[in-house]
Design an enzyme around this catalytic site. Structure first.
Site, mmCIF file in Angstrom:
data_model
loop_
_atom_site.group_PDB
_atom_site.id
_atom_site.type_symbol
_atom_site.label_atom_id
_atom_site.label_comp_id
_atom_site.label_asym_id
_atom_site.label_seq_id
_atom_site.Cartn_x
_atom_site.Cartn_y
_atom_site.Cartn_z
ATOM 1 C CE1 TYR A 54 -3.989 0.310 -0.379
ATOM 2 C CE2 TYR A 54 -4.446 -1.581 1.141
ATOM 3 C CZ TYR A 54 -4.980 -0.625 0.144
ATOM 4 O OH TYR A 54 -5.721 -1.095 -0.228
ATOM 5 C CD GLU A 56 -4.641 4.837 0.923
ATOM 6 O OE1 GLU A 56 -4.248 4.940 2.224
ATOM 7 O OE2 GLU A 56 -6.042 5.077 0.272
ATOM 8 C CG ASP A 200 -8.664 11.189 -23.571
ATOM 9 O OD1 ASP A 200 -7.513 9.831 -23.485
ATOM 10 O OD2 ASP A 200 -9.924 9.948 -22.904
ATOM 11 C CB THR A 226 -5.616 3.735 -21.318
ATOM 12 O OG1 THR A 226 -5.402 4.310 -23.119
ATOM 13 C CG2 THR A 226 -6.658 3.721 -21.328
ATOM 14 C CE LYS A 229 -8.699 2.095 -25.330
ATOM 15 N NZ LYS A 229 -8.388 3.038 -23.734
ATOM 16 N NE ARG A 235 -7.781 -3.351 -19.006
ATOM 17 C CZ ARG A 235 -8.133 -2.907 -20.543
ATOM 18 N NH1 ARG A 235 -7.716 -4.219 -21.557
ATOM 19 N NH2 ARG A 235 -9.448 -2.306 -21.113
HETATM 20 N N1 DSN Z 1 -12.797 0.834 -24.356
HETATM 21 C C1 DSN Z 1 -12.132 1.871 -25.056
HETATM 22 C C2 DSN Z 1 -11.830 1.832 -26.492
HETATM 23 O O1 DSN Z 1 -12.029 0.498 -27.495
HETATM 24 O O2 DSN Z 1 -11.602 2.353 -27.600
HETATM 25 C C3 DSN Z 1 -12.220 2.987 -25.324
HETATM 26 O O3 DSN Z 1 -12.315 3.350 -23.681
#
Ligand code: DSN
Length: 417
Positions: A54, A56, A200, A226, A229, A235
């Site tokens: 932990y 924080e 974003d 994120t 991707k 993730r």
């Molecule tokens: N679920 C993602 C996507 O497929 O683009 C976005 O959150």
């Protein structure tokens, strides 16, 4: 001993699910634009004792003892992310894309404040102001869309709405848009109306890191992404901002939104950033785009309507309305032959979001497997053949074997068993 020997011994039920999913990932073709295969190093970093801690708070100011190593780990992830994106300040604790965006809004806005973002059904994201999402419920979102003629964001329209509505923040970014974003123009418009700029870059962070898409980080006030991707990490998410906003972003993440960070995921983020800093990643990022263009061109030559007429990035949205097909039918037909895509709305879709008129196709995962332009052309022909024979189980079976054979030539780098 096989990998995951403890899992195999102590939870055979779970182990057998893992085997099934690995087999699916190996033998089927992943064309979902937001998915990828992480490296073994990223995968290993997630399965570490860092998960036991932990922590924080932030480096040097934690609310628990025993965080000396975690401080080093978090600092390493931050330093790598700063270098990768030329960022002044990075918070690596965000758990995923939507929580990261929630923290950004919390840092810059009060509930009820006006924000301008891209419509979900024109390629935006739920967290960019859709009315069923926290963003649309807590803040007063007004939305811009795509130009119906060009299928592109019309910056004159964005400016017109911004001048009319005077938003406190302008959001640029997408989950289904295949063209470059004009970051400088967004910034000019925001400056004209006195709005904060928020990008974003979840979908294209890997392309930016690889130097094949423009980077908004030096231009915008705040940028979220994120990490799983095109960036090919675990993730999770990070937030980058100008130094002058560092405190408010950090406070919005903790204690504003989250408790303890997931330190094993921070470890895997650091590994992924390290990978993305290597020269090979630039080659990978360029190949994603080459593959995307090859796939879009071949589909167009087979008579498919690609929204905006093509792609500059890792994805395309294909309008199936003229072919008399829905996105859901196409998604299911392709799933039957071992190809995963996601149904998608097209701009001004005549059909509802659960059964929209298009599919979104992306190349990051196939590119990670080593596929190139030739394979993308073969994939376009397979997709076309499946959609033309959606009720012919014999043809679909033959295509499924073809997909399997192709995939077996390009094994997933994540495979462990
Ligand atoms: N679920 C993602 C996507 O497929 O683009 C976005 O959150």
């Amino acid at each position: 001993m096989p990998s995951y020997s403890y899992l195999q011994q102590f939870d055979p039920q779970l182990f057998s699910l893992l085997q099934k999913e690995e087999e699916r990932q190996n033998n089927e073709l992943e064309l979902i634009a937001s998915e990828n295969y992480v490296s073994r190093a990223v995968l290993e970093a997630m399965a570490t004792v860092f998960t036991n801690k932990y922590s924080e708070g932030y480096s040097g100011h934690r609310y628990y003892g025993g965080n000396q190593v975690i401080d080093e780990l978090e600092n390493l992830a931050i330093e790598r992310a700063k270098k990768l994106f030329s960022a002044e300040h990075v918070n690596v604790q965000a758990l995923s894309g939507s929580p990261a965006n929630a923290a950004v809004y919390m840092a810059f806005l009060e509930p009820g404040d006006k924000v301008l973002g891209l419509r979900l059904d024109h390629g935006g994201h739920l967290s960019h102001g859709h009315n069923v999402n926290f963003s649309g419920r807590l803040y007063n979102f007004v939305q811009y869309g795509l130009n119906p003629e060009t299928g592109r964001i019309d910056m004159d329209e964005v400016r017109k709405i911004a001048l009319q509505e005077k938003p406190k923040m302008i959001v640029a970014g997408f989950s289904a848009y295949s063209r470059e974003i004009e970051w400088e123009k967004f910034k000019e418009i925001a400056d004209e109306v006195g709005a904060f700029t928020f990008a974003d870059i979840a979908h294209i962070a890997g392309l930016i890191a690889g130097g094949v898409a423009k980077n908004p980080v030096p231009i915008f006030d705040v940028v979220s992404t994120t990490t799983h991707k095109t960036l090919r990490g675990p993730r999770g998410a990070i937030i980058m901002c100008k130094e002058k906003f560092a405190k408010q972003i950090d406070r919005a993440i903790f204690p504003g939104m989250q408790g303890g960070p997931h330190d094993h995921i921070t470890a895997a983020k650091a590994v992924a950033f390290g990978e993305a800093l290597k020269p090979e990643f630039k080659v990978y990022a360029q190949q994603i785009i080459n593959n995307s263009r090859a796939l879009a061109n071949k589909l167009s030559s087979l008579g498919y309507q690609v929204v905006s007429g093509g792609t500059d990035n890792h994805l395309m949205v294909v309008n199936l309305h003229p072919r008399g097909l829905s996105g859901k039918e196409a998604e299911q037909t392709l799933e039957n032959i071992g190809i995963s895509v996601s149904r998608s709305t097209i701009p001004n879709d005549p059909n509802p979001p659960l059964n929209p008129s298009g599919i979104r196709i992306g190349t990051p995962a196939a590119t990670t497997r080593g596929m190139k332009e030739n394979e993308m052309e073969q994939v376009a022909i397979i997709i076309d053949s499946a959609l033309n024979n959606k009720n012919n189980s014999e043809t679909l079976n033959t295509l499924k074997q073809e997909v399997r054979k192709l995939c077996q030539k390009f094994p997933s780098p994540s495979a462990t068993l």
